[in-house]
Design a protein around this motif. Sequence first.
Motif, PDB file in Angstrom:
ATOM      1  N   LYS A  31       0.837  -1.207   0.000  1.00  0.00           N
ATOM      2  CA  LYS A  31       0.000   0.000   0.000  1.00  0.00           C
ATOM      3  C   LYS A  31       0.869   1.254   0.000  1.00  0.00           C
ATOM      4  CE  LYS A  31      -4.048  -2.010   2.234  1.00  0.00           C
ATOM      5  NZ  LYS A  31      -4.862  -2.071   3.458  1.00  0.00           N
ATOM      6  N   VAL A  32       1.927   1.246   0.796  1.00  0.00           N
ATOM      7  CA  VAL A  32       2.835   2.394   0.853  1.00  0.00           C
ATOM      8  C   VAL A  32       3.487   2.610  -0.507  1.00  0.00           C
ATOM      9  CG1 VAL A  32       5.026   3.204   1.833  1.00  0.00           C
ATOM     10  CG2 VAL A  32       3.263   2.267   3.329  1.00  0.00           C
ATOM     11  N   GLN A  34       2.354   1.638  -3.427  1.00  0.00           N
ATOM     12  CA  GLN A  34       1.336   2.074  -4.386  1.00  0.00           C
ATOM     13  C   GLN A  34       1.005   3.551  -4.196  1.00  0.00           C
ATOM     14  OE1 GLN A  34       0.197   0.343  -7.026  1.00  0.00           O
ATOM     15  NE2 GLN A  34      -0.722   2.283  -7.575  1.00  0.00           N
ATOM     16  N   ARG A  35       0.895   3.993  -2.931  1.00  0.00           N
ATOM     17  CA  ARG A  35       0.639   5.414  -2.688  1.00  0.00           C
ATOM     18  C   ARG A  35       1.789   6.281  -3.199  1.00  0.00           C
ATOM     19  NH1 ARG A  35      -1.722   3.731   2.342  1.00  0.00           N
ATOM     20  NH2 ARG A  35       0.259   4.082   3.392  1.00  0.00           N
ATOM     21  N   THR A  38       1.615   6.381  -6.979  1.00  0.00           N
ATOM     22  CA  THR A  38       0.518   7.259  -7.403  1.00  0.00           C
ATOM     23  C   THR A  38       0.918   8.722  -7.243  1.00  0.00           C
ATOM     24  OG1 THR A  38      -1.119   5.581  -6.821  1.00  0.00           O
ATOM     25  CG2 THR A  38      -1.902   7.849  -6.993  1.00  0.00           C
ATOM     26  N   LYS A  39       1.534   9.045  -6.113  1.00  0.00           N
ATOM     27  CA  LYS A  39       1.976  10.432  -5.879  1.00  0.00           C
ATOM     28  C   LYS A  39       3.026  10.839  -6.911  1.00  0.00           C
ATOM     29  CE  LYS A  39       3.860  13.414  -2.236  1.00  0.00           C
ATOM     30  NZ  LYS A  39       3.283  14.597  -2.786  1.00  0.00           N
ATOM     31  N   GLU A  42       1.286  11.432 -10.176  1.00  0.00           N
ATOM     32  CA  GLU A  42       0.541  12.691 -10.116  1.00  0.00           C
ATOM     33  C   GLU A  42       1.469  13.886 -10.277  1.00  0.00           C
ATOM     34  OE1 GLU A  42      -1.577  12.389  -6.419  1.00  0.00           O
ATOM     35  OE2 GLU A  42      -3.169  11.161  -7.308  1.00  0.00           O
TER      36      GLU A  42
END
Length: 148
Positions: A31-32, A34-35, A38-39, A42
């Motif tokens: 999860k970390v 993936q975040r 994603t960041k 972005e």
Amino acid sequence: MMWWAVVALLIILSLATYAALLVGRLMGQRKVIQRALTKRNENLLGDIRYIASAMVDDRCGLSEGVIRISNLLMALQTPKRIDWAERFPSVFQLYNSVKQLPTHEARNKLPRQQRMRQDLQREAEEETLRQQIIEEAKALTELSVDLL
């Protein structure tokens, strides 16, 4: 004999608990990651949109813009491979024609005539593709994580 079964059961339960703990940590790390991914995407998309907008508004030269945008697009990490050259052919056509041209110190070391020839070649290619690149830059200003 029964106490061996109890010891074995305790060992199995402790190993199962430890395995569950490790699986939980792994899922948390995923999860970390993936975040963070994603960041990162972005941030890259924000830079792409900004440069594309500058190209549309004539605040950034086409050659410089396509070099920067092409490299940023290639740096994006997406679940499936995206052929950016197919989606933005004019951007990548200009990129491929100017990417080998020397810049900065290497350009300054060239004889003046050679620099002028390269400038004329680059400007001619820019002018040929200008309208298509501007249209693609407008589309790039709308690029978002959802469209990847």
